[in-house]
Scaffold this active site. Structure first.
Site, short mmCIF file in Angstrom:
data_model
loop_
_atom_site.label_atom_id
_atom_site.label_comp_id
_atom_site.label_asym_id
_atom_site.label_seq_id
_atom_site.Cartn_x
_atom_site.Cartn_y
_atom_site.Cartn_z
N TRP A 29 0.86 -1.19 0.00
CA TRP A 29 0.00 0.00 0.00
C TRP A 29 0.90 1.24 0.00
O TRP A 29 1.89 1.26 0.74
CB TRP A 29 -0.86 -0.02 1.26
CG TRP A 29 -1.77 1.16 1.46
CD1 TRP A 29 -3.08 1.25 1.11
CD2 TRP A 29 -1.44 2.40 2.09
NE1 TRP A 29 -3.59 2.48 1.48
CE2 TRP A 29 -2.59 3.21 2.08
CE3 TRP A 29 -0.28 2.94 2.65
CZ2 TRP A 29 -2.64 4.50 2.62
CZ3 TRP A 29 -0.30 4.22 3.18
CH2 TRP A 29 -1.46 4.98 3.15
N SER A 95 4.44 -5.99 2.62
CA SER A 95 3.61 -5.13 3.45
C SER A 95 2.17 -5.64 3.50
O SER A 95 1.95 -6.78 3.88
CB SER A 95 3.70 -3.68 2.95
OG SER A 95 3.20 -2.78 3.91
N MET A 96 1.18 -4.84 3.06
CA MET A 96 -0.19 -5.35 3.10
C MET A 96 -0.36 -6.52 2.16
O MET A 96 -1.24 -7.37 2.36
CB MET A 96 -1.21 -4.25 2.81
CG MET A 96 -1.46 -3.88 1.38
SD MET A 96 -2.97 -2.88 1.17
CE MET A 96 -4.28 -4.07 1.51
N ASP A 223 12.45 -0.64 10.26
CA ASP A 223 11.16 -0.37 9.61
C ASP A 223 10.31 0.51 10.52
O ASP A 223 9.88 0.07 11.59
CB ASP A 223 10.46 -1.70 9.33
CG ASP A 223 9.25 -1.57 8.40
OD1 ASP A 223 8.57 -0.53 8.47
OD2 ASP A 223 8.99 -2.52 7.63
N HIS A 252 11.20 0.35 5.63
CA HIS A 252 10.11 -0.43 5.06
C HIS A 252 10.31 -0.66 3.57
O HIS A 252 10.11 -1.78 3.07
CB HIS A 252 8.79 0.30 5.31
CG HIS A 252 7.58 -0.53 5.04
ND1 HIS A 252 7.37 -1.78 5.60
CD2 HIS A 252 6.48 -0.29 4.27
CE1 HIS A 252 6.22 -2.27 5.18
NE2 HIS A 252 5.66 -1.39 4.38
#
Length: 272
Positions: A29, A95-96, A223, A252
């Site tokens: 995202w 991530s997502m 992160d 990240h």
């Protein structure tokens, strides 16, 4: 463009490069499949078939009003895998997107899956819950939604600093920052906001319990978006036999800051 129609009628874009054993990428995202172009180029140049899609509401996919939940995201992946008739696929989620591929396994099993890679992922649980007080507080996600609804372009522009660790000294080109903003602004505002709810409130612990394929977890220990101690570290502990690689000092967005290291680690993982 290459697209398929999901079971609820949503048109989803994907890119499909090379030939060989398939590797399917699920993006973070608020990005789209283009975040994976260097990993796809690297692996497809070395004998692998790489596939990446734009999540519904993002990039070149349709922008429905509803459907921004992990069960639907997982079913979209299932529809893509069936559309391309993929077998022995390595699922890679950032991530997502780590939630997407984990929920796919939770809902659809591993009959077509060879391996799983979770990169800076929101699994096993991201937001604070009654039985997970160490999660990120709901006020953080409320602030994100507020920022998006007030001035999405500026919010995303500012988000790049902690995402790429610019505020911690990582050097990112102006071109990458421009590309990141351009990609993010292709997305539906509704989808962008609804996905914050999805990744902050979804619990993937039951999905982790169903992972029965070789798994690689990669996370940066610096992160600032998805904290390593409460996500990647726990995911690696929950998945039997998972291999954990910690990128020291990585933010990240390590697919950019640690691009070559990630490429080499993914190649080593899929080639075993």
């Amino acid at each position: 463009m290459s697209t398929f129609t999901s079971r609820d009628g949503t048109e989803i874009y994907f890119k499909d490069w090379g030939s060989g054993k398939p590797v399917l990428f699920s993006h973070g995202w608020p990005l789209d499949a283009d975040m994976w172009e260097y990993q796809m180029q690297y692996l497809s140049s070395r004998g692998y078939r790489t596939i990446a899609f734009d999540r519904r509401g993002f990039g070149r996919s349709s922008q429905p009003w509803t459907g921004y939940d992990y069960d639907t995201f997982a079913d979209d992946i299932a529809d893509l895998i069936e559309h391309l008739d993929l077998h022995e696929v390595t699922l890679v989620g950032f991530s997502m997107g780590g939630g997407d591929v984990s929920r796919y396994i939770g809902r659809h099993g591993t009959a077509r899956v060879a391996k799983l890679a979770l990169l800076g992922a929101v699994t096993p649980i991201f937001g604070k819950a009654a039985d997970f007080p160490e999660g990120v507080d709901a006020s953080v996600f409320a602030g994100i939604k507020d920022g998006l609804l007030k001035d999405r372009a500026q919010f995303i522009s500012d988000f790049a600093a902690p995402f790429y660790g610019i505020d911690k000294g990582h050097k990112i080109s102006d071109g990458v920052l421009t590309q990141t903003l351009n990609i993010a602004l292709l997305a539906s505002l509704k989808g962008t906001v609804d996905c914050v709810t999805a990744f902050s409130e979804t619990d993937f612990r039951a999905d982790m319990a169903k992972v029965d394929v070789p798994t690689l977890v990669i996370h940066g220990d610096a992160d600032a978006i998805v904290p390593f101690e409460t996500t990647g570290k726990l995911a690696a502990q929950m998945i039997k036999g998972a291999e954990l690689k910690v990128y020291e000092g990585a933010p990240h967005g390590f697919a950019v800051t640690h691009q070559q290291r990630l490429n080499e680690d993914l190649l080593a993982f899929v080639s075993r």
